[in-house]
Design a protein around this motif. Structure first.
Motif, PDB file in Angstrom:
ATOM      1  N   SER A 105     -12.695  -4.853  -7.728  1.00 44.80           N
ATOM      2  CA  SER A 105     -11.639  -5.781  -7.311  1.00 44.80           C
ATOM      3  C   SER A 105     -10.341  -5.033  -7.042  1.00 44.80           C
ATOM      4  O   SER A 105      -9.600  -5.362  -6.103  1.00 44.80           O
ATOM      5  CB  SER A 105     -11.421  -6.861  -8.373  1.00 44.80           C
ATOM      6  N   PHE A 106     -10.065  -4.014  -7.853  1.00 46.34           N
ATOM      7  CA  PHE A 106      -8.876  -3.206  -7.602  1.00 46.34           C
ATOM      8  C   PHE A 106      -8.994  -2.469  -6.272  1.00 46.34           C
ATOM      9  O   PHE A 106      -8.030  -2.396  -5.507  1.00 46.34           O
ATOM     10  CB  PHE A 106      -8.686  -2.210  -8.747  1.00 46.34           C
ATOM     11  N   ALA A 107     -10.186  -1.936  -5.986  1.00 52.09           N
ATOM     12  CA  ALA A 107     -10.402  -1.236  -4.713  1.00 52.09           C
ATOM     13  C   ALA A 107     -10.226  -2.189  -3.541  1.00 52.09           C
ATOM     14  O   ALA A 107      -9.676  -1.798  -2.499  1.00 52.09           O
ATOM     15  CB  ALA A 107     -11.792  -0.612  -4.692  1.00 52.09           C
ATOM     16  N   ARG A 108     -10.672  -3.435  -3.679  1.00 51.62           N
ATOM     17  CA  ARG A 108     -10.489  -4.410  -2.586  1.00 51.62           C
ATOM     18  C   ARG A 108      -9.007  -4.687  -2.340  1.00 51.62           C
ATOM     19  O   ARG A 108      -8.563  -4.756  -1.190  1.00 51.62           O
ATOM     20  CB  ARG A 108     -11.222  -5.707  -2.919  1.00 51.62           C
ATOM     21  N   ASP A 109      -8.252  -4.855  -3.410  1.00 46.01           N
ATOM     22  CA  ASP A 109      -6.806  -5.075  -3.244  1.00 46.01           C
ATOM     23  C   ASP A 109      -6.154  -3.865  -2.574  1.00 46.01           C
ATOM     24  O   ASP A 109      -5.268  -4.011  -1.720  1.00 46.01           O
ATOM     25  CB  ASP A 109      -6.148  -5.328  -4.600  1.00 46.01           C
ATOM     26  N   LEU A 110      -6.581  -2.702  -2.964  1.00 44.12           N
ATOM     27  CA  LEU A 110      -5.998  -1.481  -2.412  1.00 44.12           C
ATOM     28  C   LEU A 110      -6.368  -1.313  -0.941  1.00 44.12           C
ATOM     29  O   LEU A 110      -5.611  -0.716  -0.164  1.00 44.12           O
ATOM     30  CB  LEU A 110      -6.490  -0.283  -3.229  1.00 44.12           C
ATOM     31  N   ALA A 111      -7.515  -1.846  -0.549  1.00 46.05           N
ATOM     32  CA  ALA A 111      -7.963  -1.715   0.843  1.00 46.05           C
ATOM     33  C   ALA A 111      -7.195  -2.630   1.786  1.00 46.05           C
ATOM     34  O   ALA A 111      -7.244  -2.444   3.008  1.00 46.05           O
ATOM     35  CB  ALA A 111      -9.458  -2.018   0.941  1.00 46.05           C
ATOM     36  N   ASP A 112      -6.479  -3.606   1.246  1.00 46.23           N
ATOM     37  CA  ASP A 112      -5.690  -4.513   2.072  1.00 46.23           C
ATOM     38  C   ASP A 112      -4.428  -3.799   2.546  1.00 46.23           C
ATOM     39  O   ASP A 112      -3.541  -3.481   1.749  1.00 46.23           O
ATOM     40  CB  ASP A 112      -5.327  -5.756   1.252  1.00 46.23           C
ATOM     41  N   ASP A 113      -4.349  -3.545   3.854  1.00 45.64           N
ATOM     42  CA  ASP A 113      -3.205  -2.798   4.390  1.00 45.64           C
ATOM     43  C   ASP A 113      -1.873  -3.443   4.049  1.00 45.64           C
ATOM     44  O   ASP A 113      -0.863  -2.753   3.865  1.00 45.64           O
ATOM     45  CB  ASP A 113      -3.327  -2.673   5.913  1.00 45.64           C
ATOM     46  N   HIS A 114      -1.858  -4.758   3.972  1.00 41.57           N
ATOM     47  CA  HIS A 114      -0.593  -5.467   3.731  1.00 41.57           C
ATOM     48  C   HIS A 114      -0.187  -5.446   2.263  1.00 41.57           C
ATOM     49  O   HIS A 114       0.971  -5.715   1.939  1.00 41.57           O
ATOM     50  CB  HIS A 114      -0.717  -6.917   4.202  1.00 41.57           C
ATOM     51  N   ARG A 115      -1.116  -5.145   1.374  1.00 47.75           N
ATOM     52  CA  ARG A 115      -0.812  -5.186  -0.063  1.00 47.75           C
ATOM     53  C   ARG A 115      -0.827  -3.816  -0.721  1.00 47.75           C
ATOM     54  O   ARG A 115      -0.467  -3.688  -1.893  1.00 47.75           O
ATOM     55  CB  ARG A 115      -1.833  -6.080  -0.791  1.00 47.75           C
ATOM     56  N   ARG A 116      -1.271  -2.796  -0.010  1.00 47.72           N
ATOM     57  CA  ARG A 116      -1.545  -1.510  -0.660  1.00 47.72           C
ATOM     58  C   ARG A 116      -0.326  -0.975  -1.401  1.00 47.72           C
ATOM     59  O   ARG A 116      -0.425  -0.525  -2.544  1.00 47.72           O
ATOM     60  CB  ARG A 116      -2.031  -0.495   0.364  1.00 47.72           C
ATOM     61  N   LEU A 117       0.824  -0.991  -0.767  1.00 46.88           N
ATOM     62  CA  LEU A 117       2.012  -0.441  -1.426  1.00 46.88           C
ATOM     63  C   LEU A 117       2.464  -1.305  -2.592  1.00 46.88           C
ATOM     64  O   LEU A 117       3.072  -0.799  -3.547  1.00 46.88           O
ATOM     65  CB  LEU A 117       3.142  -0.269  -0.409  1.00 46.88           C
ATOM     66  N   ASP A 118       2.179  -2.612  -2.531  1.00 45.04           N
ATOM     67  CA  ASP A 118       2.479  -3.459  -3.686  1.00 45.04           C
ATOM     68  C   ASP A 118       1.579  -3.104  -4.858  1.00 45.04           C
ATOM     69  O   ASP A 118       2.019  -3.062  -6.014  1.00 45.04           O
ATOM     70  CB  ASP A 118       2.265  -4.941  -3.325  1.00 45.04           C
ATOM     71  N   VAL A 119       0.313  -2.850  -4.568  1.00 46.97           N
ATOM     72  CA  VAL A 119      -0.642  -2.505  -5.626  1.00 46.97           C
ATOM     73  C   VAL A 119      -0.275  -1.163  -6.258  1.00 46.97           C
ATOM     74  O   VAL A 119      -0.428  -0.982  -7.469  1.00 46.97           O
ATOM     75  CB  VAL A 119      -2.077  -2.469  -5.050  1.00 46.97           C
ATOM     76  N   LEU A 120       0.215  -0.231  -5.445  1.00 48.80           N
ATOM     77  CA  LEU A 120       0.576   1.088  -5.959  1.00 48.80           C
ATOM     78  C   LEU A 120       1.999   1.090  -6.503  1.00 48.80           C
ATOM     79  O   LEU A 120       2.851   1.896  -6.140  1.00 48.80           O
ATOM     80  CB  LEU A 120       0.403   2.141  -4.859  1.00 48.80           C
TER      81      LEU A 120
END
Length: 906
Positions: A334-349
């Protein structure tokens, strides 16, 4: 005080130093008593020793406590050494000032805080970078003066961690202290040098009241205090050369480790260590150490997705690992899926005070307006990189301004650059930086309210870039087909002139240009289609169609031509549709994906070209339909189509098209055993190609000439004499084939063709040349056949050439059988026969398979396959033995020939 008075004072101190230290003061200092006295006297001793050559200073100080003569000599030596050294005199004044009372028997004026130990703790989970750390340690321990080492790279790359690791390894080598400071070079307000110097001096034992107020005075005193000491100074996050150089100590036995996002090019350093992203293995190890090895190992596929999406950036990996460790109930997938979202990646990181976005923001905000604009525009076209010259049309500025802009982006580590094999520079964004660039361009950030018109700016910029790419593609395409256009109508899109050094000057440069820019051009077609820029979409596609054929990129060609056809239909442009159908048919034909549709494409293109009066396009489409028919083995029909194309080409005249058509007709003549006529057609074709400076065409003619010469010796017999001694029309074997002069000529022409086709990067032509040489080696019983056919199989498989792959399998099958692997051989030959439908290839493949069945004693399979071979030979108009099937089957039913002799060809 004069120099003589200063020297007298220092000599007096030297005498005190020798007496006090000799009386056991050092032993008391170990217990913490009178530490400041020992520090001061030791510093004085080292200062004197450093001013006099060799070991003279140490000897004179030692003797000065016992001999007036030694004192006088020491005074003379020091006066001479300082007479032309004003800086040394000033250092001596500062050194003596706080110690004069001690020299006259007074008390110590201050207390020392001891040796500074300011290094931060080293990370317990630090991973990798062993080579870089070793370089820093080796350089810092190298004798011969103050050593300065620089580690530079983008934010979040782990510079501080690397330097701290190295610094801890160096503590034993620098016992007089380790100073550390964060200079805040990436912040809006970097650290003030004077304040840093004040802290350093205090750490070295200078009382706050004795520290000069001005920066220059503090710099001099810092150099004096560090003279004669072994101190390690770590300057983290330096803003620029000036800030760093002001904090370099004066001692020749010191070392300085500096980190900076900038390379500090004008700073004199002993070792420069650039840091790039972690490799996949090290990144994987780091994620496991921080996120938990058991946790990550439960779902390694998702873990590797996380590693890939972090792009080797240690900060991103640390945040990702910390998130996994902080939220144990969350799955890695699930974390990898969130990270794969181009629009959310920097939010996740982002976690707590750590944020990848903040790193990019710190690098972006100080940039000038033009550099900020360039950074935003570099993500507008979805491609991993661009040629460096692309910045000029993107920004609509001249080359000089674009180059200066690029330098600024490179210094800020917001853009990455590399050299391609054409010696041009390519620029791109790290995947995470691309996400931040898109955020800025879209105005998603709170401080971007003034960028509402960013989309219009990006569209205008990308249209200029695509126009420049089309202009460069036009020039390169013209180099690949110098004898003239294949059709008319490609002139509707607005072009922009690329720089001269982006244009191909010859065929080789054209091929290399298309290879370098293939991904960019495909992205340009996709972008143009998505924006409805129909002219750009179809014209860029058409301009690179020949290059895609050279590169065997038929899947890409089909994909881009589908988009381009939609663009042509949106325009209602019949000429564009005709040109694209011709190209698409070629890609479908050569890729072997849909031969029926390829024929339909050619026929519709011919009709459209006729309706528009485009004789160039009509003749070219006719010629390509003839090639398809020839490849399918429908040789009589192919000959008629090619003759019609030849008449059009001769009437235009269009020498390039005529040369290719004559080559195709020669191939048909070779299959039908009309060798003399085929060679005459090849003579004319080669002359036309040579006259028009088209080495690729010459290479293909030479390959076809070699095929013709080889088969004229064999009369088309598909088996070597050791495999088949039965009858074959026109074939009278007198000796071994290599004893015929035509055989030697064929080898020479294959080798010449291979050199030409390799030079122009024609992979398909070069591979078919390899197939020809492998076939010759098979007939010669030459051991190089195995190596050649293995190479041909790799090349045809990699590029999707199904026809070539099937031909190669038939040779490999016979080779396997001769090494006692008959079952494997039959399997390979069956695969070859089940390949693409091609009467010529199937005729040869079925005859060879029948022979293998005969070696295995499979009589019914031999009969069935002989009938197949007869059918294919007759359908193609190729000669075949006039024997009953049973008689021919009997000639094929023999054991496998004796083991090969592995005779070297000479």
């Amino acid at each position: 005080m004069t120099v003589e008075e200063l020297v007298a004072a220092v000599v007096a101190l030297a005498v005190v130093s020798a007496k006090r230290l000799g009386a056991g003061l050092a032993d008391r200092a170990v217990q913490g008593v009178e530490q400041s006295v020992v520090d001061r006297l030791g510093r004085l001793y080292r200062w004197i020793a450093g001013r006099l050559p060799g070991e003279e200073g140490a000897v004179l100080v030692h003797e000065a406590g016992r001999s007036p003569a030694a004192q006088a000599l020491l005074r003379r030596r020091l006066v001479r050494a300082l007479s032309e050294d004003p800086a040394g005199v000033e250092e001596l004044r500062l050194l003596l000032a706080p110690a004069s009372a001690f020299a006259h028997g007074g008390s110590v004026l201050r207390e020392s805080p001891g040796v500074p130990r300011q290094l931060p703790s080293a990370l317990a989970d630090f991973t990798g970078r062993g080579q870089e750390i070793a370089r820093l340690v080796e350089a810092a321990e190298r004798p011969g003066g103050c050593r300065i080492c620089l580690v530079h790279g983008p934010g979040g790359i782990g510079k501080t961690s690397v330097v701290v690791q190295a610094a801890h390894r160096l503590t034993a080598s620098y016992p007089d202290g380790q100073l550390f400071v964060d200079l805040n070079g990436a912040e809006e307000r970097p650290a003030v040098v004077a304040e840093v110097l004040g802290d350093f001096l205090a750490a070295l034992g200078v009382p706050r009241g004795g520290i000069p107020d001005d920066e220059a005075g503090r710099t001099r005193q810092f150099r004096t205090e560090s003279a004669g000491r072994r101190v390690l100074v770590v300057l983290d996050n330096a803003a620029d050369e000036q800030q760093a150089s002001a904090l370099i100590p004066g001692g020749s036995a010191c070392a300085v480790l500096i980190t900076s996002r900038r390379p500090l090019a004008t700073l004199a350093v002993d070792e420069r260590v650039p840091l790039s992203g972690l490799d996949e293995g090290t990144a994987w190890d780091l994620l496991r150490r921080i996120g938990g090895a058991d946790r990550v190992d439960e779902d390694p596929e998702s873990g590797r997705d996380v590693v890939r999406l972090c792009g080797g950036l240690p900060l991103a990996l640390r945040i990702a690992g910390a998130r996994l460790a902080t939220f144990p109930a969350r799955t890695v997938s699930s974390f990898a899926r969130d990270l794969a979202d181009d629009h959310r990646r920097l939010d996740v990181l982002s976690l707590g005070e750590r944020s990848v976005r903040a790193v990019f923001r710190a690098a972006y905000q100080p940039l000038p307006v033009l550099q900020q604009r360039a950074f935003r525009l570099l993500s507008a076209l979805d491609t991993p990189d661009l040629p460096a010259w692309a910045l000029s049309p993107l920004l609509d500025v001249d080359a000089g301004a674009a180059d200066a802009c690029l330098e600024g982006l490179l210094l800020a580590h917001l853009v990455q650059a590399r050299r391609d094999r054409t010696a041009g520079q390519r620029i791109g964004l790290h995947d995470l930086a691309r996400g931040y660039s898109k955020e800025r361009a879209a105005g998603h950030l709170a401080d971007e309210a003034d960028e509402a018109d960013e989309a219009d700016e990006a569209d205008s910029a990308v249209r200029r870039l695509l126009g420049a790419l089309l202009g460069a593609a036009d020039a390169a395409d013209a180099r690949l087909r110098p004898a003239g256009a294949r059709h008319g109508g490609r002139d509707g899109a607005v072009r922009h002139a690329p720089p001269d050094d982006a244009l191909a000057g010859n065929v080789r440069e054209a091929v290399e240009w298309f290879e370098a820019e293939r991904v960019v051009l495909v992205a340009a077609v996709t972008h143009a289609h998505a924006r409805g820029w129909w002219e750009l979409c179809w014209e860029i596609t058409d301009a690179m169609s020949v290059a895609l054929e050279h590169q065997w990129r038929w899947d890409i060609s089909v994909r881009t031509h589908e988009l381009a056809l939609d663009a042509a239909d949106s325009l209602g442009d019949g000429r564009a549709r005709a040109a694209l159908l011709r190209n698409l048919g070629e890609a479908l034909r050569d890729g072997g994906s849909d031969l029926g549709r390829a024929a339909d494409c050619f026929r519709e293109a011919i009709e459209l070209f006729q309706n528009s009066g485009d004789a160039h396009g009509e003749s070219d489409a006719l010629g390509n339909l003839g090639i398809l028919q020839r490849q399918q083995g429908v040789l009589r029909e192919a000959a008629r189509t090619l003759t019609a194309a030849e008449m059009l080409f001769r009437g235009l005249p269009l020498e390039r098209g005529l040369a290719w058509t004559l080559r195709e007709k020669a191939v048909i003549g070779r299959h039908q055993a009309h060798y003399t006529r085929a060679l005459a057609q090849l003579d004319e074709a080669q002359g036309l190609f040579a006259a028009n400076d088209e080495p690729r065409g010459v290479g293909w003619v030479l390959r076809t000439r070699a095929d013709t010469e080889k088969e004229s010796v064999l009369d088309g017999c598909p088996l070597p004499r050791r495999w088949y001694t039965g009858p074959w029309p026109g074939h009278r074997v007198v000796g071994r084939p290599e004893q015929d002069p035509r055989w030697a000529a064929a080898r020479t022409h294959y080798e010449h063709a291979a050199r030409l086709l390799y030079a122009v990067r024609d992979h398909r032509g070069h591979t078919w040349t390899t197939l020809g040489l492998a076939d010759m080696a098979l007939y010669e019983d030459d051991h190089t056949a195995a190596e050649l056919i293995s190479r041909a199989l790799r090349e045809t498989d990699a590029c999707g050439d199904h026809r070539g792959h099937s031909r190669a399998l038939t040779v490999q099958a016979l080779l396997r059988a001769e090494t006692n692997r008959l079952s494997d051989a039959i399997t390979l030959a069956e695969q070859a026969l089940n390949g693409p439908h091609d009467h010529v290839g199937a005729a040869q493949a079925s005859f060879r398979l029948a022979r293998l069945y005969g070696a295995a004693g499979r009589h019914q399979d031999v009969l069935h396959t002989v009938r197949q071979s007869r059918t294919h030979h007759h359908a193609a108009g190729m000669p075949f033995p006039d024997l009953p099937d049973t008689g021919l089957a009997g000639a094929l039913t023999r054991p496998v020939p004796r083991a090969r002799r592995f005779r070297l060809h000479r």
